[in-house]
Design a protein around this motif. Sequence first.
Motif, PDB file in Angstrom:
ATOM      1  N   ASP A 178       0.819  -1.209   0.000  1.00 57.45           N
ATOM      2  CA  ASP A 178       0.000   0.000   0.000  1.00 57.45           C
ATOM      3  C   ASP A 178       0.858   1.267   0.000  1.00 57.45           C
ATOM      4  OD1 ASP A 178      -2.279  -1.529  -0.101  1.00 57.45           O
ATOM      5  OD2 ASP A 178      -2.712  -1.368   2.042  1.00 57.45           O
ATOM      6  N   ILE A 179       2.037   1.211   0.643  1.00 58.88           N
ATOM      7  CA  ILE A 179       2.970   2.342   0.601  1.00 58.88           C
ATOM      8  C   ILE A 179       3.411   2.598  -0.842  1.00 58.88           C
ATOM      9  CG2 ILE A 179       5.315   3.082   1.223  1.00 58.88           C
ATOM     10  CD1 ILE A 179       4.822   1.669   3.958  1.00 58.88           C
ATOM     11  N   MET A 180       3.714   1.525  -1.561  1.00 55.77           N
ATOM     12  CA  MET A 180       4.125   1.672  -2.956  1.00 55.77           C
ATOM     13  C   MET A 180       3.007   2.251  -3.812  1.00 55.77           C
ATOM     14  SD  MET A 180       6.281  -1.866  -3.274  1.00 55.77           S
ATOM     15  CE  MET A 180       6.719  -1.669  -4.985  1.00 55.77           C
ATOM     16  N   ILE A 181       1.775   1.848  -3.564  1.00 59.90           N
ATOM     17  CA  ILE A 181       0.635   2.383  -4.311  1.00 59.90           C
ATOM     18  C   ILE A 181       0.454   3.861  -3.987  1.00 59.90           C
ATOM     19  CG2 ILE A 181      -1.883   2.289  -4.563  1.00 59.90           C
ATOM     20  CD1 ILE A 181      -1.632  -0.771  -4.083  1.00 59.90           C
ATOM     21  N   GLY A 182       0.523   4.218  -2.699  1.00 57.15           N
ATOM     22  CA  GLY A 182       0.387   5.621  -2.296  1.00 57.15           C
ATOM     23  C   GLY A 182       1.459   6.499  -2.918  1.00 57.15           C
ATOM     24  N   LYS A 183       2.677   5.981  -2.968  1.00 60.41           N
ATOM     25  CA  LYS A 183       3.769   6.745  -3.577  1.00 60.41           C
ATOM     26  C   LYS A 183       3.507   6.943  -5.071  1.00 60.41           C
ATOM     27  CE  LYS A 183       8.739   6.902  -4.069  1.00 60.41           C
ATOM     28  NZ  LYS A 183       9.947   6.131  -4.151  1.00 60.41           N
ATOM     29  N   ASP A 191       0.083  10.221  -3.030  1.00 61.27           N
ATOM     30  CA  ASP A 191      -0.749  10.416  -1.845  1.00 61.27           C
ATOM     31  C   ASP A 191       0.164  10.295  -0.619  1.00 61.27           C
ATOM     32  OD1 ASP A 191      -2.618  10.482   0.157  1.00 61.27           O
ATOM     33  OD2 ASP A 191      -3.779   8.766  -0.561  1.00 61.27           O
ATOM     34  N   TYR A 192       0.923  11.355  -0.360  1.00 60.04           N
ATOM     35  CA  TYR A 192       1.969  11.281   0.657  1.00 60.04           C
ATOM     36  C   TYR A 192       1.425  11.291   2.082  1.00 60.04           C
ATOM     37  CZ  TYR A 192       4.885  11.807  -3.393  1.00 60.04           C
ATOM     38  OH  TYR A 192       5.468  11.600  -4.607  1.00 60.04           O
ATOM     39  N   ASP A 193       0.233  11.814   2.309  1.00 56.32           N
ATOM     40  CA  ASP A 193      -0.367  11.731   3.650  1.00 56.32           C
ATOM     41  C   ASP A 193      -0.625  10.265   4.002  1.00 56.32           C
ATOM     42  OD1 ASP A 193      -0.329  14.472   4.027  1.00 56.32           O
ATOM     43  OD2 ASP A 193      -2.360  14.741   3.217  1.00 56.32           O
ATOM     44  N   THR A 194      -1.184   9.519   3.044  1.00 57.17           N
ATOM     45  CA  THR A 194      -1.433   8.097   3.262  1.00 57.17           C
ATOM     46  C   THR A 194      -0.120   7.344   3.418  1.00 57.17           C
ATOM     47  OG1 THR A 194      -3.504   8.193   2.020  1.00 57.17           O
ATOM     48  CG2 THR A 194      -2.494   6.023   2.278  1.00 57.17           C
ATOM     49  N   VAL A 195       0.872   7.701   2.602  1.00 52.71           N
ATOM     50  CA  VAL A 195       2.187   7.049   2.706  1.00 52.71           C
ATOM     51  C   VAL A 195       2.764   7.245   4.104  1.00 52.71           C
ATOM     52  CG1 VAL A 195       4.580   7.098   1.901  1.00 52.71           C
ATOM     53  CG2 VAL A 195       2.713   7.137   0.237  1.00 52.71           C
TER      54      VAL A 195
END
Length: 110
Positions: free
Chosen positions: A76-81, A85-89
């Motif tokens: 999910d971190i990779m998807i956010g990046k 979407d850095y808040d989610t990351v």
Amino acid sequence: MSAAICCILLSASHEEMRDMFGGICVSDFILFFGEQLRYYITEESEAGEQLVVSDVIRKGEAGEDISEGRFNILNDIMIGKTLHDYDTVNDLLLAYFKQDHMVEQIFTVR
């Protein structure tokens, strides 16, 4: 007759599949968002090795997995990046490090 799987990521490898039940053979791999795995399934017999199927597995969108484990958080971190979407990351990084810290505290390697 036994089945084997030959998978190619960066270099060729050959792995025998596990027979789970009645000739149903399995093998497992971990793929992250954007990764793909080209695989070949062959059957071995007295006549030699025969190609049965060849295909590509791709790790797609978020939400495919139900698990809340560390691999899912990393995915999910990779998807956010990718989506910027850095808040989610940042939230996911915090969750990952908290979980990593708890695992370190609870489980020790001797």
